[in-house]
Design an enzyme around this catalytic site. Structure first.
Site: not given
Ligand code: 5GP
Length: 113
Positions: A30, A86, A93, A99, A101
């Protein structure tokens, strides 16, 4: 549908640190980490969010969790990490391409915000 920022990273159009890739998904660090380890596991199929997934996506969604687990193990996180997805802007989001996390490397509080 326009290419998401994650697909652009996968396609080499913008920089990104790809840590893992297979036929179904890929993983990147990230850009704004919220923990010492913060990795995103992303399907190659550009489904915008979990609520858009269909029964055909069952295998892909399961695969994301198993790859997340393998990356957590590889990162030495074993049994102390959190996986978050999310779904929708009000749930936090900001990139509309599913995706997971993977967060770890510090104590994580509950409930999240
Ligand atoms: P979301 O808010 O959609 O659940 O998570 C999107 C995540 O993507 C955020 O944690 C954000 O920091 C990350 N992100 C956004 N743009 C980029 C980028 O260009 N590169 C990388 N590696 N991560 C990004």
């Amino acid at each position: 549908m326009a290419k998401s920022i994650f697909t652009k990273i996968l396609d080499g159009e913008i920089p990104g640190d790809i840590l893992f890739e297979d036929e179904v998904c890929f993983a990147i660090k990230d850009i704004n980490p919220q923990a010492p380890i913060h990795i995103l596991i992303i399907p190659k199929k550009p489904v915008e969010k979990v609520s858009d997934a269909e029964s055909d996506d069952k295998e892909m969604l399961g695969h994301l969790l198993l790859v997340s687990k393998a990356i957590a193990n590889e990162q030495g996180l074993d049994d102390n990490y959190r996986l978050i997805i999310n779904n929708g802007a009000k749930a936090g989001q900001s990139v509309f391409h599913i995706h997971v996390h993977l967060l770890g490397g510090r104590s994580l509080n509950w409930p999240p915000g």
